[in-house]
Scaffold this motif. Structure first.
Motif, PDB file in Angstrom:
ATOM      1  N   SER A 221       0.832  -1.197   0.000  1.00 61.47           N
ATOM      2  CA  SER A 221       0.000   0.000   0.000  1.00 61.47           C
ATOM      3  C   SER A 221       0.869   1.251   0.000  1.00 61.47           C
ATOM      4  O   SER A 221       2.000   1.262   0.503  1.00 61.47           O
ATOM      5  CB  SER A 221      -0.927   0.005   1.216  1.00 61.47           C
ATOM      6  OG  SER A 221      -0.177  -0.029   2.416  1.00 61.47           O
TER       7      SER A 221
ATOM      8  N   LEU B  57      -2.829   2.608   8.547  1.00 62.07           N
ATOM      9  CA  LEU B  57      -3.226   1.265   8.136  1.00 62.07           C
ATOM     10  C   LEU B  57      -4.200   0.657   9.140  1.00 62.07           C
ATOM     11  O   LEU B  57      -3.867  -0.266   9.879  1.00 62.07           O
ATOM     12  CB  LEU B  57      -1.999   0.364   7.990  1.00 62.07           C
ATOM     13  CG  LEU B  57      -1.056   0.673   6.837  1.00 62.07           C
ATOM     14  CD1 LEU B  57       0.144  -0.262   6.864  1.00 62.07           C
ATOM     15  CD2 LEU B  57      -1.776   0.557   5.496  1.00 62.07           C
TER      16      LEU B  57
ATOM     17  N   SER C 196      -5.120  -6.089  10.188  1.00 63.59           N
ATOM     18  CA  SER C 196      -4.036  -5.133  10.414  1.00 63.59           C
ATOM     19  C   SER C 196      -3.569  -5.173  11.858  1.00 63.59           C
ATOM     20  O   SER C 196      -4.369  -5.022  12.782  1.00 63.59           O
ATOM     21  CB  SER C 196      -4.498  -3.715  10.074  1.00 63.59           C
ATOM     22  OG  SER C 196      -3.509  -2.766  10.423  1.00 63.59           O
TER      23      SER C 196
ATOM     24  N   PRO D 201      -8.302  -3.545   7.303  1.00 64.14           N
ATOM     25  CA  PRO D 201      -8.833  -3.609   5.927  1.00 64.14           C
ATOM     26  C   PRO D 201     -10.301  -4.015   5.936  1.00 64.14           C
ATOM     27  O   PRO D 201     -10.708  -4.902   6.690  1.00 64.14           O
ATOM     28  CB  PRO D 201      -7.965  -4.686   5.270  1.00 64.14           C
ATOM     29  CG  PRO D 201      -6.752  -4.799   6.125  1.00 64.14           C
ATOM     30  CD  PRO D 201      -7.203  -4.482   7.516  1.00 64.14           C
TER      31      PRO D 201
ATOM     32  N   ARG E  82     -10.445   0.781   3.087  1.00 63.15           N
ATOM     33  CA  ARG E  82      -9.522   0.883   4.218  1.00 63.15           C
ATOM     34  C   ARG E  82     -10.042   1.803   5.331  1.00 63.15           C
ATOM     35  O   ARG E  82      -9.954   1.452   6.495  1.00 63.15           O
ATOM     36  CB  ARG E  82      -8.168   1.378   3.717  1.00 63.15           C
ATOM     37  CG  ARG E  82      -7.098   1.493   4.782  1.00 63.15           C
ATOM     38  CD  ARG E  82      -6.688   0.158   5.383  1.00 63.15           C
ATOM     39  NE  ARG E  82      -5.790  -0.606   4.543  1.00 63.15           N
ATOM     40  CZ  ARG E  82      -4.991  -1.577   5.000  1.00 63.15           C
ATOM     41  NH1 ARG E  82      -4.984  -1.894   6.281  1.00 63.15           N
ATOM     42  NH2 ARG E  82      -4.231  -2.266   4.175  1.00 63.15           N
ATOM     43  N   TYR E  83     -10.568   2.945   5.008  1.00 63.90           N
ATOM     44  CA  TYR E  83     -10.905   3.918   6.042  1.00 63.90           C
ATOM     45  C   TYR E  83     -12.393   3.887   6.387  1.00 63.90           C
ATOM     46  O   TYR E  83     -13.242   3.679   5.528  1.00 63.90           O
ATOM     47  CB  TYR E  83     -10.508   5.326   5.598  1.00 63.90           C
ATOM     48  CG  TYR E  83      -9.031   5.455   5.333  1.00 63.90           C
ATOM     49  CD1 TYR E  83      -8.099   5.061   6.283  1.00 63.90           C
ATOM     50  CD2 TYR E  83      -8.568   5.959   4.125  1.00 63.90           C
ATOM     51  CE1 TYR E  83      -6.742   5.169   6.041  1.00 63.90           C
ATOM     52  CE2 TYR E  83      -7.211   6.077   3.869  1.00 63.90           C
ATOM     53  CZ  TYR E  83      -6.302   5.677   4.829  1.00 63.90           C
ATOM     54  OH  TYR E  83      -4.964   5.784   4.582  1.00 63.90           O
TER      55      TYR E  83
END
Length: 515
Positions: A144, A207, A198, A210, A181-182
Motif C-alpha cells: 500500500s 493502516l 491489520s 482492511p 480501508r478507512y
C-alpha cells in the motif's frame, strides 16, 4: 490575575509531555533522545528548560524544530498561594483513562500521526501452512501507498491480485469516507476483509483494519475539543441495505444500525474511576443479527489501590465471522459461547471459573490458587483445578499445578506444570512492554499423555487485552511482536496423532515519510 490570563491563553496548547514517542521518533529523534525528552517533560518545568538549553548540534536542532512544528508551550506553574485545580474523583464520576485505546492489547501512543502531513508505504505477507489447503488460501500479501495531505487521507493498495483504495475526506463539519480501508468508526468486525487484518490498527493509523468496499457520509459535532460523528453508511459486506452510524467524541463508543435488515454492531472501549468503587475497564464489540450474533465483552476491575482484581471475558465465536482469514488463534469449527471469570488478591490468591458450549459439547470448570512462596523476585503458586465435560461424554478430571509467576504492571512471566490423572501439561507465557507502543509476547502449552478434557489456553488477541480458549492440541507456540511500525506474528501447533502441524506467519511493516 496575571497568572489566570496567561493560563487561559495556553489552555488549549500542547505541552511537551503531550508529544508521543511515535511523533518524536518520526521527527528524527534517536531512541535515547526520545526517552530523555519524555523523562524531562514529565518532570519539573525548570529542569526541562535547563536540559533543553544544554543541548547542542543535531539534538538541539531537532528539539527546536519539533517545538515549532508542534506549537508547544509550557506555561508557568501557579504561585504557591494560588490554589490549583485538582481532579478529585467523586462517587459516580467518570474519568477518561490514558490507556483507553483499542490497540491489540498494547498501550497506544497518545500522539496523532495525522497531525502532520506525510506519505507512507505499508506492506504485509502471511502464510498459513496447512496440508491440503489450496495455495490461494495459504498465502496473502498486500502493498500500500498513501498519505495525509491538507487534512485528507488517501491510500492505494494491491491486495493479492486485486487493487483497492481508500479516501477519507473532510470539509468543514462534513466527512466522506469511501473504499476498502478507512471508516469513521473504530470497529474491527465491521465489514472486515476476510483475507486480511491489520496489526497497525490503532487511533489515526494510516493502516487501520482492511474492510470490504464501504461508504460513509456524516457530520462532525464538536464536543470538548473532540468531534463526535453521526451519518449514513452503505457496506454490502455488513448489510445489503444502508444504515446509520455514530461515534462518540472520544471514540470510546460507536455503533452502526441497518433498520431494514435489523442488523447492528456496537463498540465500547472505556475506563471508569470511582472513589470508593475502584477502577474499571470495559472492552466490547459485537454484531447483532437475526441469523447469528457474535462478539466479545472483556472487563477488568481493580479495588483498594490495585490489591484486588476481577477479570472476566465472554464471547460468542463463529467461523462465519472470520471467513478465510486466520491470525494463528485457535478457532472453533462450529459456533462457541464461552465465559470466564477470575478474581484474585495481588494475582497470588484467588479462583477462576469457566463455562463453554460448543455444539453438543458442554464444558465447565473451576479452580483455586494460593501462594507457597512470595518474594520480590516472583511467586511460587499452587493451583487446584476441576474439569468437567458434559454432552458428548461424561468426563471429570482434576488438575494440580505448581508454577512460578512474576508480574510488574503489564509485564508478565509465568511457567508451570499441571499434573492430571492420565496426563500432564506445561504452560508458559511472557508479555514484555519494551516501550510505549511496543510489546513482545510469547505463549505456549505442551500436553502429554491422554487428557480427557481440553486445556484452558490464555491467549492475547487483536481484539482485547486478554482472552482464553479451550484447546485439545498437543502443542502450541505463539510469538508476537507489535509496534506502531512493525509487527511479527508466528503461531505453531500440533494435534495429537496427526501428521499435519499448522504454521502461521504474518509480517507487517509501515514507514512514514515527512513532506
Amino acid at each position: 490575575m496575571c497568572f489566570l490570563v496567561v493560563q487561559s491563553l495556553f489552555a488549549g496548547e500542547k505541552r511537551p509531555k503531550d508529544v508521543s514517542v511515535t511523533t518524536l521518533l518520526r521527527s528524527g529523534f534517536s531512541p535515547r533522545l526520545a526517552a530523555k525528552w519524555k523523562e524531562k517533560a514529565n518532570g519539573p518545568r525548570d529542569d526541562f528548560f535547563l536540559w533543553k538549553r544544554s543541548l547542542t548540534g543535531r539534538d538541539a536542532s531537532l528539539v527546536s524544530k519539533l517545538w515549532k512544528t508542534e506549537g508547544l508551550n509550557y506555561p508557568p506553574l501557579p504561585p504557591p498561594n494560588q490554589e490549583s485545580t485538582k481532579l478529585t474523583s467523586k462517587k459516580g464520576t467518570r474519568f477518561p483513562d490514558k490507556k483507553n485505546e483499542l490497540s491489540h492489547h498494547i498501550e497506544t501512543p497518545s500522539g496523532d500521526p495525522s497531525s502532520e502531513e506525510h506519505l507512507f508505504v505499508g506492506l504485509g505477507y502471511q502464510n498459513l501452512d496447512v496440508q491440503y489447503l489450496p495455495r490461494e488460501e495459504k498465502n496473502h500479501s498486500f502493498l500500500s501507498f498513501g498519505g495525509y495531505l491538507r487534512g485528507q487521507r488517501m491510500i492505494l493498495e494491491k491486495r493479492d491480485e486485486s487493487i483497492a483504495y481508500g479516501l477519507d475526506l473532510k470539509y468543514d463539519i462534513y466527512r466522506f469516507t469511501t473504499g476498502n480501508r478507512y471508516k469513521p468508526i473504530p470497529h474491527f468486525y465491521f465489514a472486515k476483509d476476510p483475507n486480511f487484518y491489520s496489526q497497525m490498527d490503532r487511533t489515526n493509523s494510516p493502516l487501520p483494519q482492511p474492510i470490504q468496499d464501504s461508504q460513509f457520509l456524516g457530520i462532525q459535532l464538536p464536543s470538548n475539543g473532540n468531534k463526535a460523528e453521526i451519518g449514513f453508511f452503505y457496506a454490502p459486506g455488513f448489510s445489503y441495505r444502508p444504515g446509520i452510524y455514530f461515534t462518540s467524541a472520544n471514540k470510546s463508543y460507536s455503533g452502526v444500525w441497518s433498520p431494514e435488515e435489523n442488523k447492528s454492531s456496537l463498540f465500547v472501549n472505556d475506563s471508569y474511576h470511582f472513589q470508593h468503587a475502584g477502577k474499571h475497564r470495559v472492552q466490547s464489540e459485537s454484531i447483532f443479527d437475526r441469523k447469528e450474533s457474535v462478539g466479545f465483552l472483556y472487563t477488568k476491575s481493580e479495588f483498594y489501590d490495585s490489591k484486588f482484581f476481577l477479570d472476566s471475558t465472554f464471547y460468542r465465536d463463529s467461523p462465519l465471522l472470520y471467513g478465510n482469514v486466520t491470525t494463528g488463534d485457535i478457532r472453533p469449527e462450529i459456533p462457541q459461547t464461552l465465559g470466564y471469570v477470575r478474581g484474585s488478591y495481588k494475582y497470588i490468591l484467588g479462583g477462576e471459573g469457566l463455562s463453554s458450549v460448543e455444539g453438543h459439547r458442554f464444558e465447565t470448570g473451576g479452580s483455586g490458587f494460593l501462594p507457597m512462596i512470595v518474594s520480590e523476585y516472583g511467586n511460587l503458586l499452587y493451583r487446584y483445578r476441576q474439569y468437567q465435560e458434559r454432552g458428548n461424554f461424561q468426563y471429570n478430571e482434576i488438575g494440580k499445578a505448581l508454577f512460578y509467576e512474576w508480574r510488574n504492571n503489564r509485564t508478565v512471566l509465568s511457567i508451570g506444570f499441571e499434573k492430571r490423572e492420565l496426563a500432564g501439561q506445561w504452560e508458559g507465557k511472557i508479555a514484555v512492554p519494551i516501550q510505549a507502543g511496543h510489546l513482545l509476547e510469547l505463549s505456549a502449552i505442551f500436553r502429554e499423555g491422554n487428557p480427557k478434557t481440553r486445556a484452558w489456553f490464555e491467549n492475547w488477541t487483536y481484539a482485547s487485552d486478554f482472552n482464553i480458549n479451550l484447546t485439545d492440541r498437543e502443542e502450541i507456540i505463539k510469538l508476537k511482536y507489535v509496534s506502531p511500525f512493525l509487527s511479527l506474528n508466528i503461531s505453531y501447533s500440533e494435534k495429537e496423532n496427526s501428521p499435519m502441524p499448522i504454521l502461521f506467519i504474518n509480517f507487517q511493516f509501515l514507514h512514514l515519510f515527512e513532506i
